[in-house]
Design an enzyme around this catalytic site. Structure first.
Site, PDB file in Angstrom:
ATOM      1  N   GLU A 204       3.200 -11.234   8.590  1.00 25.90           N
ATOM      2  CA  GLU A 204       4.309 -10.647   8.361  1.00 25.90           C
ATOM      3  C   GLU A 204       4.985 -10.799   9.473  1.00 25.90           C
ATOM      4  OE1 GLU A 204       3.305  -6.200   8.185  1.00 25.90           O
ATOM      5  OE2 GLU A 204       1.430  -6.765   6.650  1.00 25.90           O
ATOM      6  N   ASP A 241      -0.173   0.351  14.413  1.00 28.58           N
ATOM      7  CA  ASP A 241      -1.126   0.158  13.036  1.00 28.58           C
ATOM      8  C   ASP A 241      -2.424  -0.018  13.218  1.00 28.58           C
ATOM      9  OD1 ASP A 241      -1.840   0.138  10.731  1.00 28.58           O
ATOM     10  OD2 ASP A 241      -0.986  -1.373   9.371  1.00 28.58           O
ATOM     11  N   LYS A 336       2.827   2.868  -0.403  1.00 30.13           N
ATOM     12  CA  LYS A 336       2.819   1.450  -1.086  1.00 30.13           C
ATOM     13  C   LYS A 336       2.904   0.952  -2.046  1.00 30.13           C
ATOM     14  CE  LYS A 336       0.752  -1.195   3.051  1.00 30.13           C
ATOM     15  NZ  LYS A 336      -0.900  -0.830   4.071  1.00 30.13           N
ATOM     16  N   SER A 366       1.405  -7.295   3.229  1.00 28.04           N
ATOM     17  CA  SER A 366       1.293  -8.405   4.602  1.00 28.04           C
ATOM     18  C   SER A 366       1.419  -9.826   3.627  1.00 28.04           C
ATOM     19  CB  SER A 366       0.104  -8.579   5.050  1.00 28.04           C
ATOM     20  OG  SER A 366      -0.905  -8.451   4.235  1.00 28.04           O
TER      21      SER A 366
HETATM   22  P1  PGA Z   1      -2.068  -4.991   3.902  1.00 25.82           P
HETATM   23  O1  PGA Z   1      -1.423  -4.432   5.541  1.00 25.82           O
HETATM   24  O2  PGA Z   1      -0.779  -5.867   2.809  1.00 25.82           O
HETATM   25  O3  PGA Z   1      -2.269  -6.416   4.581  1.00 25.82           O
HETATM   26  O4  PGA Z   1      -2.736  -3.912   3.368  1.00 25.82           O
HETATM   27  C1  PGA Z   1      -0.270  -4.038   5.548  1.00 25.82           C
HETATM   28  C2  PGA Z   1      -0.746  -2.193   6.459  1.00 25.82           C
HETATM   29  O5  PGA Z   1      -1.640  -1.912   7.071  1.00 25.82           O
HETATM   30  O6  PGA Z   1       0.094  -1.397   6.438  1.00 25.82           O
HETATM   31 ZN    ZN Z   2      -1.164  -0.443   7.229  1.00 24.76          ZN
END
Ligand code: PGA
Ligand code: ZN
Length: 428
Positions: A204, A241, A336, A366
């Site tokens: 990220e 996080d 998300k 991510s």
């Molecule tokens: P991920 O991570 O997109 O790999 O799930 C982002 C998060 O955990 O906030």
């Molecule tokens: Zn998270």
């Protein structure tokens, strides 16, 4: 304005893995696009991302089946529908899929279509996406949560805690928040290089570290803040996080970097000590998505001092969020789009969160693309917070930069309350 055609094709995300772009064409000739992101530390309750699983091609990650589903079944079911009936369109896809987690057609196929429909509708009305999504009521520029140091599944487990993020709580404007983060991000990079701790950037965009303990990043964070000329806890606070579901196996939390394993009680005590020792304002997924006892206990103890965000715990699912609200499991929800799979359900999750007096945090994945849909979602819904990873790599920067563009479009009508958003949940 009716949908006449829906097409999809394979593109690549920020990790270089296949994902899909969907393009909706309307009877007026206008087209709208949607690009689908992808997680790495995914929650077990997320909607299903459909991949082909053919190990001889793209390491099993190609999305040909999802693309075919868009071009055939989804396109057939939505042809002739008005592009403005987002809810009906999303419900039609949910019914057509027929499973609980969108595993038949693929949440990626459904989400790409859903986003493309919203984009085409905004384009047809000749308004920016944030204005269309919020029916003209959105004008709050978000407070950013920006990753300084990466870890966990996003940095080869170089460090057990997934994200060390900065929140510029002292910022008086959106621009100032970016300036503060800019200074801290680059100071952290200098410090890590000087100390021989920097491997590069993680998935990220935060610094990919080479640490020997899980407390080392706290010190780097504090040193970087001070080197940049800011006061920790006054100008800038830490947001973590923990992504604790990834650390939890056989009833214990494991921190390999420290060569230690913790019972849930011991892990609670560890997090409590960090929250008391360091200027932390926000903590995401402090416990595994199954460790409900600790979520509840932690929120009872820290719920008026810290933002406590459920990511894997809620997976943007309104039924799970409702249980969280009823049981007092957190005070904020990570939002998300691809965890749930449609724009309508995402908007419902945001509204449910806000109506409960909790805070939504609009988030990237991510694995991202150059699509800045979530920046519009954040402003359109007056969510107040945006989390997009770090302050490098264009799939991240495009989201921060898009907020600057939205501010220009809103002319004098935009507002920024910064950390004032926390007054809704915290006693400070
Ligand atoms: P991920 O991570 O997109 O790999 O799930 C982002 C998060 O955990 O906030
Ligand atoms: Zn998270």
């Amino acid at each position: 304005m009716k949908i006449t055609d829906i097409d999809a094709f394979q593109i690549y995300d920020s990790r270089g893995y296949p994902t899909l772009e969907v393009e909706v064409t309307l009877s007026n000739g206008i087209k709208g696009q949607g690009m689908v992101p992808s997680g790495a530390s995914t929650g077990q309750f997320e909607a299903h991302e459909l991949r082909d699983g053919d190990e001889t091609r793209f390491k099993g990650k190609s999305v040909g089946k999802a693309i075919l589903n868009v071009k055939t079944e989804i396109s057939g079911a939505l042809a002739g529908k008005s592009v403005f009936d987002q809810e009906d369109i999303d419900q039609t896809m949910i019914k057509l899929d027929g499973t609980k987690n969108k595993s038949r057609l693929g949440a990626n196929a459904i989400l790409g279509t859903s986003m493309a429909v919203a984009s085409a509708a905004a384009e047809t009305k000749d308004v920016p996406l944030y204005e269309y999504l919020g029916s003209g009521t959105g004008n709050l520029l978000p407070l950013n949560e920006i990753q300084i140091l990466g870890g966990g599944a996003h940095a080869g487990w170089s460090n057990d805690i997934q994200d060390f993020l900065a929140i510029a709580i002292g910022a008086k404007s959106y621009e100032e928040s970016l300036e503060i983060i800019h200074n801290i991000y680059h100071s952290a990079g200098e410090i890590m290089k000087e100390r021989g701790k920097c491997v590069g950037v993680a998935d990220e965009g935060g610094w990919w570290p080479n640490y020997t303990s899980n407390e080392e990043p706290f010190q780097v964070f504090l040193d970087a803040t001070e080197r940049a000329g800011y006061i920790p806890g006054k100008d800038v606070s830490i947001s973590l996080d923990i992504a604790a579901s990834d650390l939890y196996r056989e009833d214990k939390y494991h921190l390999p970097l420290d060569h230690k394993s913790f019972t849930p009680d011991q892990f609670y005590a560890l997090l409590k000590s960090w929250c008391e020792k360091y200027p932390i304002i926000s903590i995401e997924d402090p416990f595994a998505d199954t460790d409900v006892t600790n979520w509840k206990r932690f929120t009872a103890e820290f719920g008026d001092k810290l933002q406590i965000i459920g990511d894997d715990l809620f997976t943007t699912n309104k039924n799970r969020i409702q249980v969280g609200i009823d049981q007092g499991l957190a005070n904020a929800v990570l939002i998300k789009l691809n965890q749930i799979g449609t724009v309508t359900e995402t908007m419902e999750a945001i509204r449910l969160t806000q109506n409960a007096g909790w805070l939504p945090v609009i988030s990237a994945r991510s694995g991202e693309t150059e699509d800045a849909f979530i920046s519009h979602l954040a402003v359109g819904t007056n969510a107040g917070q945006l989390k997009v990873g770090s302050f490098s790599r264009s799939e991240r920067m495009v989201k921060w930069n898009e907020i600057l563009r939205i501010k220009r479009q809103l002319k004098g009508k935009s507002t920024f309350i910064g950390s004032g958003i926390y007054d809704r949940i915290l006693k400070r």
